[in-house]
Scaffold this motif. Structure first.
Motif, PDB file in Angstrom:
ATOM      1  N   ASP A 216      32.851  52.877  21.835  1.00  0.00           N
ATOM      2  CA  ASP A 216      32.218  53.311  23.092  1.00  0.00           C
ATOM      3  C   ASP A 216      32.361  52.230  24.159  1.00  0.00           C
ATOM      4  O   ASP A 216      32.481  52.541  25.340  1.00  0.00           O
ATOM      5  N   ALA A 217      32.303  50.976  23.726  1.00  0.00           N
ATOM      6  CA  ALA A 217      32.353  49.881  24.701  1.00  0.00           C
ATOM      7  C   ALA A 217      33.156  48.717  24.150  1.00  0.00           C
ATOM      8  O   ALA A 217      33.060  48.384  22.963  1.00  0.00           O
ATOM      9  N   VAL A 218      33.956  48.116  25.014  1.00  0.00           N
ATOM     10  CA  VAL A 218      34.636  46.852  24.708  1.00  0.00           C
ATOM     11  C   VAL A 218      34.139  45.851  25.747  1.00  0.00           C
ATOM     12  O   VAL A 218      34.290  46.083  26.950  1.00  0.00           O
ATOM     13  N   VAL A 219      33.509  44.784  25.274  1.00  0.00           N
ATOM     14  CA  VAL A 219      32.950  43.802  26.223  1.00  0.00           C
ATOM     15  C   VAL A 219      33.815  42.549  26.170  1.00  0.00           C
ATOM     16  O   VAL A 219      34.062  41.994  25.091  1.00  0.00           O
TER      17      VAL A 219
ATOM     18  N   VAL B 184      43.202  39.176  32.637  1.00  0.00           N
ATOM     19  CA  VAL B 184      44.471  39.591  32.017  1.00  0.00           C
ATOM     20  C   VAL B 184      44.238  40.457  30.777  1.00  0.00           C
ATOM     21  O   VAL B 184      44.848  41.518  30.610  1.00  0.00           O
ATOM     22  N   GLY B 185      43.342  39.989  29.915  1.00  0.00           N
ATOM     23  CA  GLY B 185      43.091  40.719  28.673  1.00  0.00           C
ATOM     24  C   GLY B 185      42.436  42.061  28.927  1.00  0.00           C
ATOM     25  O   GLY B 185      42.765  43.060  28.281  1.00  0.00           O
ATOM     26  N   LEU B 186      41.508  42.101  29.865  1.00  0.00           N
ATOM     27  CA  LEU B 186      40.817  43.363  30.159  1.00  0.00           C
ATOM     28  C   LEU B 186      41.795  44.393  30.724  1.00  0.00           C
ATOM     29  O   LEU B 186      41.831  45.544  30.279  1.00  0.00           O
ATOM     30  N   VAL B 187      42.603  43.964  31.663  1.00  0.00           N
ATOM     31  CA  VAL B 187      43.586  44.878  32.267  1.00  0.00           C
ATOM     32  C   VAL B 187      44.601  45.320  31.198  1.00  0.00           C
ATOM     33  O   VAL B 187      44.971  46.492  31.117  1.00  0.00           O
ATOM     34  N   GLY B 188      45.013  44.364  30.361  1.00  0.00           N
ATOM     35  CA  GLY B 188      45.973  44.688  29.304  1.00  0.00           C
ATOM     36  C   GLY B 188      45.400  45.684  28.302  1.00  0.00           C
ATOM     37  O   GLY B 188      46.058  46.663  27.935  1.00  0.00           O
ATOM     38  N   MET B 189      44.162  45.457  27.870  1.00  0.00           N
ATOM     39  CA  MET B 189      43.558  46.371  26.887  1.00  0.00           C
ATOM     40  C   MET B 189      43.385  47.764  27.479  1.00  0.00           C
ATOM     41  O   MET B 189      43.612  48.770  26.816  1.00  0.00           O
ATOM     42  N   HIS B 190      42.990  47.809  28.735  1.00  0.00           N
ATOM     43  CA  HIS B 190      42.820  49.123  29.374  1.00  0.00           C
ATOM     44  C   HIS B 190      44.174  49.848  29.499  1.00  0.00           C
ATOM     45  O   HIS B 190      44.261  51.053  29.269  1.00  0.00           O
TER      46      HIS B 190
ATOM     47  N   PRO C  81      38.078  53.685  25.758  1.00  0.00           N
ATOM     48  CA  PRO C  81      36.848  52.913  25.556  1.00  0.00           C
ATOM     49  C   PRO C  81      36.327  52.404  26.897  1.00  0.00           C
ATOM     50  O   PRO C  81      37.124  52.042  27.773  1.00  0.00           O
ATOM     51  N   GLY C  82      35.016  52.385  27.062  1.00  0.00           N
ATOM     52  CA  GLY C  82      34.442  51.810  28.291  1.00  0.00           C
ATOM     53  C   GLY C  82      34.711  50.312  28.298  1.00  0.00           C
ATOM     54  O   GLY C  82      34.329  49.606  27.360  1.00  0.00           O
ATOM     55  N   MET C  83      35.396  49.847  29.324  1.00  0.00           N
ATOM     56  CA  MET C  83      35.701  48.411  29.417  1.00  0.00           C
ATOM     57  C   MET C  83      34.611  47.741  30.251  1.00  0.00           C
ATOM     58  O   MET C  83      34.309  48.186  31.365  1.00  0.00           O
ATOM     59  N   TYR C  84      34.041  46.674  29.710  1.00  0.00           N
ATOM     60  CA  TYR C  84      32.975  45.936  30.403  1.00  0.00           C
ATOM     61  C   TYR C  84      33.417  44.497  30.636  1.00  0.00           C
ATOM     62  O   TYR C  84      33.828  43.808  29.697  1.00  0.00           O
ATOM     63  N   ALA C  85      33.320  44.057  31.885  1.00  0.00           N
ATOM     64  CA  ALA C  85      33.632  42.663  32.235  1.00  0.00           C
ATOM     65  C   ALA C  85      32.342  41.855  32.137  1.00  0.00           C
ATOM     66  O   ALA C  85      31.357  42.179  32.809  1.00  0.00           O
TER      67      ALA C  85
ATOM     68  N   GLU D  77      36.147  51.217  36.341  1.00  0.00           N
ATOM     69  CA  GLU D  77      35.813  52.545  36.896  1.00  0.00           C
ATOM     70  C   GLU D  77      36.450  53.659  36.066  1.00  0.00           C
ATOM     71  O   GLU D  77      35.777  54.601  35.637  1.00  0.00           O
ATOM     72  N   GLU D  78      37.741  53.500  35.825  1.00  0.00           N
ATOM     73  CA  GLU D  78      38.492  54.567  35.153  1.00  0.00           C
ATOM     74  C   GLU D  78      38.028  54.781  33.715  1.00  0.00           C
ATOM     75  O   GLU D  78      38.086  55.894  33.185  1.00  0.00           O
ATOM     76  N   SER D  79      37.554  53.696  33.084  1.00  0.00           N
ATOM     77  CA  SER D  79      37.162  53.799  31.674  1.00  0.00           C
ATOM     78  C   SER D  79      35.682  54.133  31.524  1.00  0.00           C
ATOM     79  O   SER D  79      35.196  54.265  30.401  1.00  0.00           O
ATOM     80  N   GLY D  80      34.952  54.215  32.623  1.00  0.00           N
ATOM     81  CA  GLY D  80      33.507  54.472  32.523  1.00  0.00           C
ATOM     82  C   GLY D  80      32.746  53.264  32.011  1.00  0.00           C
ATOM     83  O   GLY D  80      31.712  53.404  31.357  1.00  0.00           O
ATOM     84  N   GLY D  81      33.250  52.087  32.295  1.00  0.00           N
ATOM     85  CA  GLY D  81      32.592  50.852  31.849  1.00  0.00           C
ATOM     86  C   GLY D  81      31.738  50.241  32.932  1.00  0.00           C
ATOM     87  O   GLY D  81      31.087  50.948  33.713  1.00  0.00           O
ATOM     88  N   GLY D  82      31.761  48.919  33.027  1.00  0.00           N
ATOM     89  CA  GLY D  82      30.921  48.251  34.018  1.00  0.00           C
ATOM     90  C   GLY D  82      31.096  46.746  33.960  1.00  0.00           C
ATOM     91  O   GLY D  82      32.064  46.236  33.379  1.00  0.00           O
TER      92      GLY D  82
END
Ligand SMILES: Cc1ncc(COP(=O)(O)O)c(C=O)c1O
Length: 342
Positions: free
Chosen positions: A173-176, A183-189, A205-209, A260-265
């Motif tokens: 549901d979430a990757v924090v 770089v890693g967040l953009v790559g994983m998304h 997965p919802g990506m959370y920074a 935004e696109e992944s529904g994260g935050g």
């Protein structure tokens, strides 16, 4: 086989030291403490130089070799510089690494142990970037810098691929993710989007920074609903967490799009909460989280408390680097706690 075709560098050509295939460690005590369904730590500390930066540099240095380069260069918070020097050594290339003074001793020392040329600059990562840029105007070196080469976020996709495979093709549901340049967040998304487009998974997965409150340009932009960050200002940086002390992340539009696109935050935590989380996880789960990386854990606690993460959710925390790379920061936090308790 699918994975070999999914990254833009051919496996046969890879400059590799055995990176990737890191464990996904289930952490039931952490899930209980957070009040969520399941927590897993993707433990990137198992990489050759102890961080996920190896995934980016295997891609970037492989591309450099394919493009006929004999010298690579970058500015970095520290770990990417160590990784770059290691992969350059493996490829028989020269490496020039610009670091800010605040970068850790281990990272500085290991650049030189690998035979890289170390340029330590007074100030912050911004100043290291200026030193790098000035020299690059005179040299024909191949850049393996964040988002200058596309191959770093390209090969960071593998963190997402592995995670989904390790969860038996269930999407968390979430990757924090502890976020500096992103770089890693953009790559994983990007990896998740490609898996979805290939029909391998249904949801993203919802990506959370997660950032440190003392340097949180992405969180501020997210909270204000902006599509790009405003520079935090070097003078306003107030965090000991070197890997995420990035006041001016140029790729913030890509990071904010991914959230935004992944529904994260996005979420910011104090240094104290972050370092406390690293210590508690070391004591309850035995996992050695890097100081910077524990921003993901402290951020997830906040997200759970605010109701953004629910009681049934599966949450993946990126431990982007080994605890023993930041041992000074972790141990001195213990010292402060002991002093305050007296
Ligand atoms: C251990 C660690 N975690 C996270 C980061 C931030 O990485 P990114 O630029 O992908 O946001 C860094 C960057 O140096 C790092 O060293």
């Amino acid at each position: 086989m699918a994975l070999r075709r999914a990254v833009a560098v051919p496996r046969e050509a890879a400059v590799s030291i055995g990176e990737g295939a890191t464990p996904l460690v289930e952490c039931p005590a952490l899930a209980d403490a957070m009040g969520v369904g399941e927590v897993y730590i993707k433990d990137e500390g198992h990489n050759p130089t102890g961080t996920f930066k190896d995934r980016g540099q295997t891609g970037a240095v492989t591309a450099a070799a394919q493009h006929g380069a004999d010298t690579i260069a970058l500015n970095t918070a520290g770990n990417a510089g160590q990784a770059a020097a290691a992969y350059a050594a493996r490829a028989d290339m020269d490496a020039h690494v610009w670091l800010a003074e605040r970068a850790g001793y281990t990272q500085k020392a290991m650049v030189e142990v690998h035979g890289g040329e170390l340029h330590v600059v007074e100030g912050e990562i911004t100043d290291a970037g200026a030193g790098y840029a000035e020299r690059m105007e005179q040299e024909d070196w191949y850049s393996t810098k964040t988002f200058v080469t596309p191959y770093r976020h390209e090969t960071k996709k593998t963190m997402l691929y592995e995670t989904v495979e390790q969860l038996d093709w269930e999407v968390p549901d979430a990757v924090v993710y502890p976020t500096g340049g992103g770089v890693g967040l953009v790559g994983m998304h990007k990896g998740a989007t490609e898996f979805r487009d290939l029909g391998l998974i249904d949801d993203l997965p919802g990506m959370y920074a997660a950032q440190a409150a003392g340097c949180a340009p992405v969180v501020r932009a997210w909270d204000e609903g902006k599509s790009a960050h405003e520079a935090w200002g070097d003078e306003n940086i107030s965090t000991v967490l070197n890997g995420i002390a990035v006041p001016d992340p140029g790729a913030s539009p890509m990071i904010l799009d991914a959230l935004e696109e992944s529904g994260g935050g996005a979420v910011a935590a104090s240094d104290e909460a972050i370092l406390d989380a690293a210590v508690e996880i070391a004591r309850t789960e035995g996992v050695e989280m890097g100081a910077t990386c524990a921003a993901a854990a402290a951020g997830a606690f906040d997200l759970a408390e605010s109701g953004e993460l629910g009681g049934e959710d599966t949450v993946v925390l990126l431990n982007t680097g080994a605890g023993n790379k930041d041992v000074d920061t972790l141990r001195s936090h213990l010292g402060e706690r002991e002093f305050e308790a007296e």
